[in-house]
Enzyme design. Structure first.
Site, PDB file in Angstrom:
ATOM      1  N   TYR A  14       0.863  -1.181   0.000  1.00  0.00           N
ATOM      2  CA  TYR A  14       0.000   0.000   0.000  1.00  0.00           C
ATOM      3  C   TYR A  14       0.903   1.237   0.000  1.00  0.00           C
ATOM      4  O   TYR A  14       1.434   1.638   1.035  1.00  0.00           O
ATOM      5  CB  TYR A  14      -0.918  -0.031   1.219  1.00  0.00           C
ATOM      6  CG  TYR A  14      -1.788   1.191   1.405  1.00  0.00           C
ATOM      7  CD1 TYR A  14      -2.379   1.834   0.325  1.00  0.00           C
ATOM      8  CD2 TYR A  14      -2.034   1.708   2.678  1.00  0.00           C
ATOM      9  CE1 TYR A  14      -3.184   2.950   0.494  1.00  0.00           C
ATOM     10  CE2 TYR A  14      -2.837   2.819   2.868  1.00  0.00           C
ATOM     11  CZ  TYR A  14      -3.403   3.438   1.772  1.00  0.00           C
ATOM     12  OH  TYR A  14      -4.201   4.551   1.948  1.00  0.00           O
ATOM     13  N   ASP A  71      -2.298  -1.218  -3.966  1.00  0.00           N
ATOM     14  CA  ASP A  71      -2.642   0.168  -4.267  1.00  0.00           C
ATOM     15  C   ASP A  71      -1.334   0.942  -4.366  1.00  0.00           C
ATOM     16  O   ASP A  71      -0.739   1.276  -3.347  1.00  0.00           O
ATOM     17  CB  ASP A  71      -3.551   0.718  -3.165  1.00  0.00           C
ATOM     18  CG  ASP A  71      -3.929   2.172  -3.384  1.00  0.00           C
ATOM     19  OD1 ASP A  71      -3.514   2.756  -4.411  1.00  0.00           O
ATOM     20  OD2 ASP A  71      -4.633   2.739  -2.528  1.00  0.00           O
TER      21      ASP A  71
END
Length: 263
Positions: free
Chosen positions: A108, A150
């Site tokens: 992330y 992400d």
């Protein structure tokens, strides 16, 4: 065959109903979640076990960030890197022990704040430094590896709803795109999404909550990625983007991606 999904879920406990719906519809062998927003002891293990997911690698923290990889197939936690260099839970790596030792890295990347200038925005500088540390790490990889998550960067013009309008918006600025390209070049990653959905075809994975009608406005960005080592990429059979999940009740602002491999 092994299917691997990635999804920024934006609070796994809050959105467990749609996680369950996705699992029942798609049944990936491995599900990589970002932004779980809970500590490890708070993770909904039993809910996943009831769905057939018995194997876990959870790197959480209180209220923010956090990543988790859950699987129906055996795994062992392989690594936890602090590419943010401040203790935030933003990475966990696993080895799929029954799938030729395939490594799956779940990451992330920081969003980077609102102002694309590290001199006035500490968060933007942290994001660029995070990518630099990832790049140094990638240069030494010597095993078949998939990195998903992400990345908070939409690198291509067709990865955003309006290239010109977003050139000065964090996630699509030239300096971020260049930093991400250096990361790609460090290991020779193959961008699985764009191997299967060729540019300039529209490809988004995120739509802001600020839009009253996300589909009508369709102001999306491709912030989520699945990148593979060269040999592993050749074994990717299918890749899919599950946009319909953005329409579910209490959705994440991101949607899941799934890649199927023939190992």
């Amino acid at each position: 065959m092994v299917s691997i999904a990635t999804w920024n879920i934006n609070s796994v406990r809050l959105r467990m109903p749609i996680v369950e719906r996705f699992i029942k519809e798609q049944s990936p062998d491995v599900l990589c979640l970002q932004e779980i927003k809970c500590q490890e002891h708070q993770f909904p293990y039993e809910a996943f076990r009831s769905l057939g997911y018995e194997h876990f690698a959870v790197h959480g923290q209180k209220g923010y960030h956090g990543v988790a990889t859950v699987a129906k197939t055996p795994l062992r936690e392989f690594s936890r890197h602090d590419w943010q260099d401040n203790g935030e839970a933003r990475h966990v790596g696993v080895e799929l022990t029954e799938h030729q030792g395939m490594i799956v890295e779940n990451v992330y990347v920081p969003a980077g704040g609102d102002e694309p200038d590290r001199e006035v925005n500490l968060k933007f500088g942290q994001k660029l430094d995070f990518l630099e540390r990832m790049t140094r790490w990638a240069d030494a990889i010597d095993r078949p590896t998939l990195i998903v998550g992400d990345f908070n960067i939409a690198p291509l013009e067709s990865d955003v709803w309006n290239h010109k309008q977003l050139l000065k918006v964090v996630s699509h600025t030239p300096i971020e795109v260049e930093s991400l390209q250096r990361f790609m070049d460090a290991h020779g990653w193959a961008d699985i999404g764009r191997e299967h959905i060729k540019a300039p075809e529209r490809y988004y994975s995120w739509w802001s909550y600020r839009a009253k009608d996300w589909k009508a406005n369709d102001r999306g960005r491709r912030l989520d990625h699945m990148w593979a080592s060269e040999d592993l990429a050749k074994q990717a059979l299918r890749h899919s983007v599950h946009e319909y999940a953005r329409d579910w009740e209490k959705p994440s602002d991101h949607v899941p991606l799934v890649t199927e491999f023939a190992l």
